[in-house]
Each structure stands twice: as structure tokens, then as C-alpha cells.
Write a protein that holds these residues in place. Structure first.
Motif, PDB file in Angstrom:
ATOM      1  N   VAL A  74      -8.084   2.291  -5.045  1.00 39.76           N
ATOM      2  CA  VAL A  74      -8.386   3.542  -4.549  1.00 39.76           C
ATOM      3  C   VAL A  74      -9.487   4.286  -5.119  1.00 39.76           C
ATOM      4  CG1 VAL A  74      -7.289   6.072  -4.599  1.00 39.76           C
ATOM      5  CG2 VAL A  74      -5.714   3.949  -4.165  1.00 39.76           C
ATOM      6  N   GLN A 104       0.913  -1.185   0.029  1.00 35.74           N
ATOM      7  CA  GLN A 104      -0.042  -0.049  -0.063  1.00 35.74           C
ATOM      8  C   GLN A 104       0.874   1.100   0.046  1.00 35.74           C
ATOM      9  OE1 GLN A 104      -3.359   0.111   2.693  1.00 35.74           O
ATOM     10  NE2 GLN A 104      -3.520  -1.857   2.557  1.00 35.74           N
ATOM     11  N   TYR A 105       1.859   1.241   0.776  1.00 42.70           N
ATOM     12  CA  TYR A 105       2.895   2.348   0.886  1.00 42.70           C
ATOM     13  C   TYR A 105       3.330   2.719  -0.569  1.00 42.70           C
ATOM     14  CZ  TYR A 105       6.931   4.953   2.348  1.00 42.70           C
ATOM     15  OH  TYR A 105       7.755   6.210   2.584  1.00 42.70           O
ATOM     16  N   TYR A 123      -3.455  -1.424  -7.411  1.00 37.73           N
ATOM     17  CA  TYR A 123      -3.610  -0.232  -6.191  1.00 37.73           C
ATOM     18  C   TYR A 123      -4.508   0.850  -6.649  1.00 37.73           C
ATOM     19  CZ  TYR A 123      -2.534   3.120  -3.036  1.00 37.73           C
ATOM     20  OH  TYR A 123      -2.673   4.256  -1.840  1.00 37.73           O
ATOM     21  N   GLN A 124      -4.206   1.279  -7.851  1.00 38.68           N
ATOM     22  CA  GLN A 124      -5.236   2.357  -8.247  1.00 38.68           C
ATOM     23  C   GLN A 124      -6.583   2.038  -8.405  1.00 38.68           C
ATOM     24  OE1 GLN A 124      -2.729   3.562 -11.690  1.00 38.68           O
ATOM     25  NE2 GLN A 124      -1.658   4.949 -10.230  1.00 38.68           N
ATOM     26  N   GLU A 151     -13.029   5.564  -3.712  1.00 39.48           N
ATOM     27  CA  GLU A 151     -13.497   6.929  -3.665  1.00 39.48           C
ATOM     28  C   GLU A 151     -14.856   6.884  -4.231  1.00 39.48           C
ATOM     29  OE1 GLU A 151     -10.725   8.737  -6.318  1.00 39.48           O
ATOM     30  OE2 GLU A 151      -9.191   9.073  -4.830  1.00 39.48           O
ATOM     31  N   GLY A 190       2.308   1.932  -3.566  1.00 39.69           N
ATOM     32  CA  GLY A 190       1.147   2.364  -4.398  1.00 39.69           C
ATOM     33  C   GLY A 190       0.847   3.707  -4.059  1.00 39.69           C
ATOM     34  N   LYS A 191       0.984   4.306  -2.839  1.00 42.01           N
ATOM     35  CA  LYS A 191       0.729   5.625  -2.688  1.00 42.01           C
ATOM     36  C   LYS A 191       1.940   6.450  -3.081  1.00 42.01           C
ATOM     37  CE  LYS A 191      -1.155   8.348   1.090  1.00 42.01           C
ATOM     38  NZ  LYS A 191      -1.389   8.427   2.597  1.00 42.01           N
ATOM     39  N   HIS A 192       3.211   5.804  -2.577  1.00 46.70           N
ATOM     40  CA  HIS A 192       4.424   7.016  -2.736  1.00 46.70           C
ATOM     41  C   HIS A 192       5.370   6.438  -3.843  1.00 46.70           C
ATOM     42  CE1 HIS A 192       3.255   7.065   1.560  1.00 46.70           C
ATOM     43  NE2 HIS A 192       3.857   8.574   1.375  1.00 46.70           N
TER      44      HIS A 192
END
Lengths: 224, 196
Positions: free
Chosen positions: B189, B127-128, B185-186, B193, B130-132
Motif C-alpha cells: 500500500v 487483500q481484504y 500488505y502495508q 501511494e 490487509g484492509k479490514h
């Protein structure tokens, strides 16, 4: 994975051995802590059960204190308290993090005392290095110990054996003798002060008291 | 009469050197004043293994008796409870497995086994990343508050599952998600949303 199951019976309708194997992430209803084996309590600690930490701590508090005093160069109370804190912290934090899995009955005790041996050795070494000058590393009593203090073999059952033997001998003494043991051996009261208490009608002089104590010592003698 | 006395003397066991020190050993172990000097006792102990053993046994017995007696007093109980309270405060700072972030509430229901530990960490790393995006392994460990060894194991596992790309730059290992994983991952997310 086959882990030693610390519980003989199911608890809360589940076999804890299965929890270990499957890693079920939930807290379980526990029986009273006094009835639990060390391994069961250790398992409960790995579920972060507060009462189990306290139960294990209380169960081995005296044992570990005795172990430190017996196997350490330093025997002062602050050293014993600090070292005991480190030992329990090491063991209980490892339990909390799931780093100890009981494999056989008695494995927790073995693990605890092996940790104690290592910590006592390390703490002695640290204190020798930083606190005491090299020229006065050992007192006479310490030098007399040929077994090398912290190098002694770990025997987790020593405390219980000695306590049981002392209890057995004390039970054979009459009430006056038991009171004398309390005053002379445990409270370390000098004979003159014991006489001054005027508690014993048949003991009026120090010589008589010493004679009584001599007989008690004969009965308490670990050799006999 | 004289004859009788000599017979008695003959029957009496011979006084060995050790008997002289018996009393002193027990007095010393009990913390009492001795009839002889400490130096004299220690001089004997240096050469007498039996008496040394005797002293050790007496000291052990005395220690256990004193410990047992003290632990039953209110002061003994209070001391033990006080010591435990100090230990518990320190213990509460130790994160349980599956509780990598400092702000996660401590307590119930977070015991996991070793395999789960790396699995859980791998999930957090996934997850990290995917975000960063591309990040150094040491930085990941620092950001997610998990020890570097656990992070390395988990990265190794993710790499073995072909979920990560890895490069060694300026003395550090950098990792990032492979495009397919990044897409996953996207999607997650985006779905989150869209949820009301």
C-alpha cells in the motif's frame, strides 16, 4: 494434469490442451463452429465464447426437446420449454465456470444427457408435488409405460437414429407420398380436409386416401 | 372352386388380435381420429407388450419427424433463437471464474482452472484482510461476492501457508493476517501511494 485435448490440430498457433493445463487466460481464434466437436465447443464456452454457446444450443435443441417429451410425465410445450431452459442453463453455466473438463470424445454429450435425465426427473417430481392432485397423477398413456418414464436409461443417440431412419424411409417415398406424410402425420390434417384441398388428382375419396396412407404406414413402420 | 377358396384361406396368415389394433395405434400416434374407441385401444395395450412397444416407436418417429419439420420453418428458427436469447440473458448473470465481483466487466480472458480459482480467491481474501483486519469468514464471502465454500477452501490454503491466524468465536470463524503478512500488505500500500 493430463486433460483430454478436444482439438486434433493447433489453433491460432497454440494447442488448446496446453491452455487447459496451464490456464492461460486469453481468448483464442476459433475455426467455424460447425466443424468443431462438442468438446471443442465446450472448451470455447469455458473461454466465455458467445458463438460457442449458441452452437451447442442449436446442435442439441431438438434432441433435448425430444428427450424431455419422451421421458417426462408432462408433455405440454410449456413444460418442455421450461425444462429445456433449465437443462441448458445448468450445462452452459457449468461450462462457463469451468466445471466440466472433456475427458474423452463424446463426453460432452454424455454429460448433457445425464444432466437432462436428472433435471427431467426433478422437474417431474416438483410438478407432481405442487401442480397436480395425487389422484390424477398419471394419464392412461403414462401408466402404460412400464419403463417408468424418467427412470429410463439415457441414450443420447436415440434422436439421431430415429431421425436418420425416418429420413431414409421418407427418401424412398414419391413426392405425392411425401406430401401426404406432411399433411397427415406432421400437420395432423384430418383425411376429409386433405381431400378438400383437391391437391391430388388421383385421390378423390376418403377411402382412397386411407388406402394410400395405409401403404405409407407400412413403409414407415419402425418394425419393418 | 370351394376347394380352391379353402386352400387360399389355409395359406393366409392367421389374423392375430394385434393386427386389429395396428391401424388404431398409428392413428393414435399421428394424432388422428381412430376407428375404435380410445378405451378399447388402451384395454388391449395394457395386456400387449408388443403393441405398447409399437406405439412407443411410432410416437418417437412422429415426434422426431414433427420436430425436424418444425425446426426448419421460420417459426421454428425464431422460437429457437428467442429461447436462446432468454437463456443467454440468464447466462450473462453467471460470473465466470476469476470474475468474483459483480461490477467486473464480463467477457474475454477470464478462464482459470480450479487451482487458480482458489488461488485467485486467496489473493482477494489476503487483500481484504490487509484492509479490514480481523473478519468473520461469512462476512468475507458476502463482501467479496464469492461463494462460502470457495472462500473456506481458500482460507484453508492461506492458513496452511501460515499467512493467517484463525479463531472460533460466538459460533463463527474469524481470520486475520499474521503480522509478517500484514507488514507485506502495508508495504504494498505504501509503495502504491508513493507511485506518481
Amino acid at each position: 494434469m493430463t486433460a483430454y485435448c478436444p482439438y486434433p490440430e493447433t489453433i491460432g498457433g497454440r494447442r488448446p490442451g496446453q491452455w487447459v493445463a496451464t490456464g492461460i487466460l486469453e481468448r483464442c481464434p476459433m475455426p467455424a463452429n460447425e466443424q468443431l466437436t462438442d468438446e471443442a465447443l465446450a472448451f470455447a464456452c469455458s473461454c466465455n465464447d458467445d458463438a460457442s454457446y449458441a452452437a451447442l444450443y442449436e446442435r442439441y435443441y431438438n434432441h433435448i426437446g425430444f428427450y424431455i417429451k419422451r421421458n417426462s410425465v408432462y408433455k405440454d410445450q410449456s413444460f418442455i420449454d421450461d425444462t429445456r431452459g433449465i437443462i441448458f442453463f445448468t450445462v452452459l453455466s457449468n461450462l462457463k465456470q469451468g466445471r466440466f473438463t472433456p475427458k474423452f470424445p463424446g463426453s460432452f454429450k454424455k454429460y448433457l444427457f445425464e444432466t437432462a435425465q436428472r433435471v427431467v426427473f426433478d422437474e417431474n417430481r416438483n410438478r407432481l408435488k405442487f401442480v397436480r392432485p395425487v389422484t390424477e397423477l398419471f394419464t392412461e398413456e403414462e401408466l402404460l409405460d412400464p419403463d417408468g418414464l424418467a427412470y429410463r436409461e439415457v441414450d443420447p443417440d436415440d434422436y439421431e437414429e430415429i431421425a436418420a431412419r425416418a429420413k431414409e424411409v421418407l427418401a424412398k417415398l414419391n413426392s405425392q407420398e411425401q406430401r401426404l406424410v406432411q399433411l397427415y402425420f406432421i400437420e395432423e390434417m384430418p383425411p376429409e380436409d386433405i381431400i378438400a384441398l383437391k391437391e391430388f388428382h388421383n385421390i378423390k375419396t376418403v377411402d382412397v386416401l386411407k388406402n394410400k396412407i395405409y401403404r405409407i404406414k407400412q413403409k414407415l413402420n419402425p418394425r419393418t | 372352386m370351394a376347394n380352391n377358396n379353402s386352400t387360399k384361406a389355409k395359406n393366409k396368415p392367421p389374423i392375430t388380435g394385434c393386427e386389429k389394433y395396428e391401424q388404431a395405434i398409428t392413428d393414435f400416434a399421428a394424432g388422428q381420429k381412430m376407428d375404435i374407441t380410445k378405451e378399447e385401444l388402451f384395454e388391449h395395450l395394457k395386456n400387449c407388450k408388443e403393441c405398447r412397444k409399437d406405439l412407443t416407436q411410432w410416437q418417437d418417429t412422429m415426434t422426431v419427424m414433427k420436430t425436424e419439420a418444425f425446426s426448419k420453418t421460420p417459426e421454428g428458427q425464431a422460437k429457437m433463437k428467442g429461447d436462446f436469447a432468454k437463456l443467454k440473458a440468464k447466462l450473462d448473470q453467471v460470473p465466470a471464474p476469476g470474475q468474483p465481483l459483480q461490477d467486473k466487466p464480463a467477457g474475454v480472458g477470464n478462464r482459470i482452472n480450479t487451482a487458480d480459482k482458489y488461488g485467485t480467491t486467496a489473493g482477494i481474501i489476503w487483500q481484504y484482510l490487509g484492509k479490514h483486519g480481523k473478519t468473520g469468514v461469512a462476512k468475507i464471502a458476502a463482501d467479496i461476492h464469492i461463494d462460502i465454500d470457495t472462500v473456506k477452501y481458500s482460507v484453508g490454503w492461506l492458513f496452511g501457508q501460515e499467512k493467517l491466524c484463525m479463531s472460533h468465536e460466538t459460533g463463527e470463524d474469524y481470520v486475520w493476517l499474521v503480522p509478517a503478512e500484514m507488514q507485506k500488505y502495508q508495504n504494498i500500500v505504501l509503495n502504491k501511494e508513493r507511485e506518481p
